[in-house]
Scaffold this motif. Structure first.
Motif, short mmCIF file in Angstrom:
data_model
loop_
_atom_site.label_atom_id
_atom_site.label_comp_id
_atom_site.label_asym_id
_atom_site.label_seq_id
_atom_site.Cartn_x
_atom_site.Cartn_y
_atom_site.Cartn_z
N SER A 48 -26.98 -81.38 26.35
CA SER A 48 -25.70 -81.18 25.70
C SER A 48 -25.09 -79.88 26.13
CB SER A 48 -25.89 -81.19 24.18
OG SER A 48 -26.73 -80.12 23.79
N GLU A 260 -15.60 -84.86 32.38
CA GLU A 260 -16.25 -85.22 31.13
C GLU A 260 -15.94 -84.25 29.99
OE1 GLU A 260 -19.23 -82.43 33.12
OE2 GLU A 260 -17.51 -83.68 33.62
N LEU A 261 -14.99 -83.35 30.19
CA LEU A 261 -14.78 -82.26 29.24
C LEU A 261 -13.61 -82.53 28.31
CD1 LEU A 261 -15.27 -79.28 31.71
CD2 LEU A 261 -16.96 -80.39 30.25
N PRO A 267 -17.48 -84.29 20.41
CA PRO A 267 -17.93 -85.09 21.56
C PRO A 267 -18.02 -86.56 21.19
CG PRO A 267 -19.31 -83.14 21.27
CD PRO A 267 -18.44 -83.24 20.06
N HIS A 268 -17.70 -87.42 22.14
CA HIS A 268 -17.81 -88.85 21.89
C HIS A 268 -17.77 -89.61 23.21
CE1 HIS A 268 -13.43 -88.15 22.19
NE2 HIS A 268 -13.39 -89.39 22.68
N LEU A 271 -18.26 -87.96 26.49
CA LEU A 271 -17.46 -86.76 26.72
C LEU A 271 -17.99 -85.62 25.87
CD1 LEU A 271 -13.89 -88.36 26.65
CD2 LEU A 271 -15.34 -87.91 28.65
N ILE A 272 -17.90 -84.40 26.39
CA ILE A 272 -18.41 -83.22 25.68
C ILE A 272 -17.33 -82.15 25.62
CG2 ILE A 272 -20.81 -83.64 26.35
CD1 ILE A 272 -20.43 -81.46 28.52
N ARG A 273 -17.46 -81.25 24.65
CA ARG A 273 -16.51 -80.17 24.54
C ARG A 273 -16.69 -79.17 25.67
NH1 ARG A 273 -13.64 -78.76 19.92
NH2 ARG A 273 -12.94 -77.04 21.24
#
Length: 477
Positions: A48, A260-261, A267-268, A271-273
């Motif tokens: 993560s 992916e940001l 996040p979902h 996708l991640i912060r």
């Protein structure tokens, strides 16, 4: 150290900060460690919070891979010396500029600070009281002398005049008698009352700041290379300056790579912060850079190529894409631009696949790994010494502290481990894996741990974090 289990009725919040933050040591196997450290493949994507899709430690086929990196200390030295070996200024720093005093804070003097006047520029009173001439008692003039007023008529022997601190003393003044050391009688005559001296006497020149006491016109007050602090600004103003010749802040651009940001929300769906977009610009400002551009760049080589071609910043900092995965485009793009790779991988964990390249005589690229703590490692290893040289800032004084607990090491690479300073010891912190920020968020410094690890009491070199070390470099605005 074995973590203590809270007793019945004891809340976890009651644990001391050392117990809450201390590194869990060799009692656990590497697979049990909350840091997530691994011997290989600890710096790329995966886990993560990681940025960028490439994975150091694995080839495109998925087979484990390892490439030797530049020694950590050597990499830092290379970054510090890179501008001196380019086509820029002989000292490696950016060309000097003239800026108003209000814009010079935190910059470095590129010319010596030479006094433009005597300081003080005339004899002044150091105290509120009376300017007196000759021995007392004295007849007191009716009109006093205030700071900022024009020169007054000379005093005659046996005469005094009220004077304020900082006021220009009249000609033929013997001394200034402090208010608390004098009294006037019913005839208006002034008498000295200080118990430490004979009645009616003063020492020649007492409580007068003579012209040129601090400096004379033409004296060098501060040399080239001095960091402009608030007292330096005050000194420059007092010495007659409206502007200073300084080395400007390097202009930095931040390119956050990855499809992916997310810029907001939770996040979902894979996708991640984006953690590095908020982290990097203020950190770079704290290192003395002027951040002129922060942007997202998608996982396309042409997109990165166009972004770099159109950027005129002195230093470009990229996140992710420095390994050899299918969407790791930093190396191919640097080849297209004809850049010179100065550092390609560093023997440090986290952060192994970081890189430093010279794009042109006046532009550098620092490629940070995508994982957040690995990116921080790249900042302190490559970006900090590079920016320091470009800005002509002095290198920080190195120091060591003993580690309170043991730190597990990498077999052949240096480790950078977040630590909290507790008195005269450094406390290794939990959550120090390459994709984690929880440890560095609570840290005061990074400890440099040699290959093989360190036992309790080991004198570790420490790298202060900008906000913990304080000083004029901390500028988050």
């Amino acid at each position: 150290m074995t973590p203590r289990t809270p007793r019945a009725g004891e809340d976890a919040d009651d644990l001391g900060v050392e117990e809450a933050l201390a590194l869990v040591n060799d009692a656990h196997t590497p697979g049990d460690r909350p840091s997530g450290d691994r011997t290989h493949g600890d710096d790329g994507a995966g886990g993560s919070g990681s940025h960028g899709s490439g994975s150091h430690g694995a080839s495109a086929s998925g087979a484990p891979a390892h490439r030797d990196g530049t020694d950590w200390a050597e990499a830092r030295a290379t970054a510090a010396h890179a501008p001196r070996r380019g086509g820029g200024h002989r000292g490696g720093h950016l060309p000097p500029v003239s800026v108003p005093l209000s814009s010079a804070l935190g910059l470095t003097l590129a010319a010596p600070l030479i006094a433009l006047t005597d300081l003080p520029s005339f004899d002044t009173s150091a105290m509120d009281g009376w300017a007196v001439s000759g021995p007392g008692p004295w007849d007191v003039r009716e009109e006093g002398v205030l700071a900022g007023h024009t020169a007054h008529a000379p005093l005659t022997d046996g005469e005094a005049v009220r004077i304020a601190t900082g006021a220009r003393v009249p000609p033929d003044t013997t001394a200034v008698l402090r208010s608390e050391h004098g009294r006037t009688d019913d005839k208006g005559r002034l008498h000295a009352t200080a118990a430490t001296r004979a009645p009616h006497t003063v020492s020649h020149g007492q409580d007068i700041r003579p012209r040129g006491q601090e400096c004379r016109n033409g004296d060098q007050l501060l040399p080239v290379g001095t960091l402009v602090t608030p007292p330096v600004l005050g000194m420059a103003a007092a010495a007659g300056y409206d502007t200073l010749t300084v080395v400007p802040r390097p202009r930095a651009a931040v390119f956050v790579l990855g499809d992916e940001l997310l810029g907001e929300g939770l996040p979902h769906e894979g996708l991640i912060r984006d953690a590095l977009g908020p982290l990097l610009p203020p950190w770079l400002r704290a290192l003395g850079a002027d951040v002129v551009d922060v942007r997202r760049v998608g996982d396309e080589e042409d997109a990165l190529h166009q972004a770099l071609k159109g950027c005129d910043a002195d230093v470009v900092v990229t996140t992710g894409g420095t390994a050899a995965g299918p969407v790791d485009h930093v190396h191919p793009t640097l080849r297209r631009l004809g850049a010179e790779l100065l550092v390609d991988g560093v023997a440090v964990r986290p952060g192994h696949p970081m890189l430093l390249a010279r794009i042109s005589e006046k532009q550098y690229l620092v490629g940070l790994p995508g994982n957040p703590l690995a990116a921080v490692s790249g900042l302190v290893t490559l970006a900090e010494p590079l920016l320091r040289t470009l800005a002509a800032r002095p290198a920080p004084e190195g120091y060591t502290l003993p580690l309170r607990d043991a730190v597990q090491g990498h077999p052949y690479d240096t480790r950078l481990v977040p630590v909290a300073l507790r008195g005269d010891r450094a406390l290794p912190l939990l959550y120090n894996g390459p994709a984690m920020l929880r440890g560095i968020a609570a840290a005061d410094a990074l400890a440099v741990v040699p290959p093989g690890g360190a036992k309790p009491g080991y004198e570790a070199e420490l790298l202060d974090l900008p906000w913990a070390s304080g000083g004029i470099g901390v500028c988050f605005t």
